[in-house]
Write an enzyme that holds these catalytic residues in place. Structure first.
Site, PDB file in Angstrom:
ATOM      1  N   LYS A 259      -3.109  70.696 -53.867  1.00 53.27           N
ATOM      2  CA  LYS A 259      -2.187  69.662 -54.366  1.00 53.27           C
ATOM      3  C   LYS A 259      -2.583  69.209 -55.773  1.00 53.27           C
ATOM      4  CE  LYS A 259      -2.758  66.523 -51.096  1.00 53.27           C
ATOM      5  NZ  LYS A 259      -3.750  67.149 -50.208  1.00 53.27           N
TER       6      LYS A 259
ATOM      7  N   ARG B 250       0.841  59.277 -47.529  1.00 50.95           N
ATOM      8  CA  ARG B 250      -0.005  59.933 -46.539  1.00 50.95           C
ATOM      9  C   ARG B 250       0.391  59.521 -45.128  1.00 50.95           C
ATOM     10  NH1 ARG B 250      -4.165  61.744 -50.000  1.00 50.95           N
ATOM     11  NH2 ARG B 250      -6.061  62.321 -48.991  1.00 50.95           N
TER      12      ARG B 250
ATOM     13  N   ARG C  44     -15.937  73.171 -53.096  1.00 51.83           N
ATOM     14  CA  ARG C  44     -15.522  72.254 -54.160  1.00 51.83           C
ATOM     15  C   ARG C  44     -16.631  71.267 -54.546  1.00 51.83           C
ATOM     16  NH1 ARG C  44      -9.952  69.019 -53.052  1.00 51.83           N
ATOM     17  NH2 ARG C  44     -11.308  67.773 -51.743  1.00 51.83           N
TER      18      ARG C  44
ATOM     19  N   ARG D  67     -17.253  67.930 -53.674  1.00 53.44           N
ATOM     20  CA  ARG D  67     -17.095  66.490 -53.835  1.00 53.44           C
ATOM     21  C   ARG D  67     -17.937  65.781 -52.771  1.00 53.44           C
ATOM     22  NH1 ARG D  67     -10.833  65.315 -53.876  1.00 53.44           N
ATOM     23  NH2 ARG D  67     -11.348  64.271 -51.936  1.00 53.44           N
TER      24      ARG D  67
ATOM     25  N   ARG E 277     -10.990  64.638 -42.009  1.00 55.83           N
ATOM     26  CA  ARG E 277      -9.828  64.519 -42.907  1.00 55.83           C
ATOM     27  C   ARG E 277      -8.689  65.409 -42.445  1.00 55.83           C
ATOM     28  NH1 ARG E 277     -13.156  65.609 -47.684  1.00 55.83           N
ATOM     29  NH2 ARG E 277     -11.319  66.245 -48.821  1.00 55.83           N
TER      30      ARG E 277
HETATM   31  P1  AMP Z   1      -7.734  62.971 -51.986  1.00 54.26           P
HETATM   32  O1  AMP Z   1      -8.396  63.035 -53.320  1.00 54.26           O
HETATM   33  O2  AMP Z   1      -6.251  62.910 -52.052  1.00 54.26           O
HETATM   34  O3  AMP Z   1      -8.246  64.039 -51.055  1.00 54.26           O
HETATM   35  O4  AMP Z   1      -8.195  61.574 -51.322  1.00 54.26           O
HETATM   36  C1  AMP Z   1      -9.545  61.281 -51.069  1.00 54.26           C
HETATM   37  C2  AMP Z   1      -9.641  60.078 -50.139  1.00 54.26           C
HETATM   38  O5  AMP Z   1      -9.024  58.942 -50.764  1.00 54.26           O
HETATM   39  C3  AMP Z   1      -8.914  60.247 -48.807  1.00 54.26           C
HETATM   40  O6  AMP Z   1      -9.712  60.913 -47.830  1.00 54.26           O
HETATM   41  C4  AMP Z   1      -8.647  58.778 -48.442  1.00 54.26           C
HETATM   42  O7  AMP Z   1      -9.815  58.148 -47.961  1.00 54.26           O
HETATM   43  C5  AMP Z   1      -8.321  58.156 -49.794  1.00 54.26           C
HETATM   44  N1  AMP Z   1      -6.862  58.218 -50.106  1.00 54.26           N
HETATM   45  C6  AMP Z   1      -6.263  58.939 -51.095  1.00 54.26           C
HETATM   46  N2  AMP Z   1      -4.931  58.747 -51.084  1.00 54.26           N
HETATM   47  C7  AMP Z   1      -4.676  57.907 -50.053  1.00 54.26           C
HETATM   48  C8  AMP Z   1      -3.485  57.342 -49.510  1.00 54.26           C
HETATM   49  N3  AMP Z   1      -2.272  57.630 -50.012  1.00 54.26           N
HETATM   50  N4  AMP Z   1      -3.598  56.514 -48.438  1.00 54.26           N
HETATM   51  C9  AMP Z   1      -4.808  56.211 -47.923  1.00 54.26           C
HETATM   52  N5  AMP Z   1      -5.964  56.719 -48.375  1.00 54.26           N
HETATM   53  C10 AMP Z   1      -5.911  57.561 -49.440  1.00 54.26           C
END
Ligand code: AMP
Length: 198
Positions: free
Chosen positions: A14, A89, A140, A142, A153
């Site tokens: 994404k 989400r 990756r 992170r 996740r």
């Molecule tokens: P991502 O970088 O999109 O994988 O997001 C990393 C983490 O940020 C996720 O595992 C959530 O803990 C939090 N997060 C990101 N976007 C959202 C969202 N729209 N709603 C809730 N938590 C989010």
């Protein structure tokens, strides 16, 4: 005007695709994960609140995220389109976007402005098999990309984010793209799909 959101599990690509598509259409790429990580690094109040959820791989509570996205979408660079990556989400967040777009539509109708075809949202569902996701995420590096958090996740994704596929199918806004190809091939499929929809 391009307003696009990316569904798809962690590791589906994404972030990479959202950034390329946003660059191509010259609209901001808005990643909720990136904004949260910046807040954590800056030790802001939001960062402190979000950190425990991010570390565990849980979703940060809706109200925090929705306020954060609302503030970002009000910035001038987002007035003429955006690509959202990592939002919505869950159904609550999707309803927020729907509400926001219908409010914009009403305001534009009152002003008599010509708007994007039915003011609609393009929703990209980037599909990649689970076993490919895990190996991509592990490479990756992170802090939240360890085996245990990754599994959690993916589970959170299946339970809370996947229902959005039906939500957007019902609204005829869903475009599914096979994300298990090279970056370039996926970007090309995306551009074609987006061009046909706006
Ligand atoms: P991502 O970088 O999109 O994988 O997001 C990393 C983490 O940020 C996720 O595992 C959530 O803990 C939090 N997060 C990101 N976007 C959202 C969202 N729209 N709603 C809730 N938590 C989010």
């Amino acid at each position: 005007m391009v307003r696009l959101v990316f569904l798809g599990p962690p590791g589906a690509g994404k972030g990479t695709q959202a950034s390329l598509i946003a660059g191509f259409y010259q609209v901001p790429h808005i990643s909720t994960g990136d904004i949260l990580r910046t807040n954590v690094a800056q030790r802001s109040a939001l960062g402190w609140q979000a950190k425990e959820y991010i570390d565990k791989g849980d979703l940060v509570p809706d109200q925090l995220i929705i306020d954060m996205v609302e503030e970002r979408l009000e910035k001038p660079d987002a007035l003429h389109g955006w690509v959202l990556d990592g939002f919505p989400r869950n159904v609550g967040q999707a309803k927020f976007i729907e509400q926001l777009l219908s409010t914009n539509q009403n305001a534009n109708d009152i002003q008599g402005e010509k708007t994007q075809k039915n003011n609609s949202l393009i929703v990209i569902n980037l599909q990649v098999p689970d076993q490919v996701l895990v190996s991509r995420l592990l490479s990756r590096g992170r802090p939240d990309d360890n085996e245990q958090t990754i599994q959690h996740r993916l589970q959170v994704h299946h339970q809370q984010t996947e229902p959005l596929i039906e939500f957007y199918k019902e609204r005829q806004q869903l475009i599914t793209i096979d994300g298990n190809h090279s970056v370039e091939a996926v970007t090309n499929s995306l551009k074609q799909a987006v061009n046909q929809s706006c």
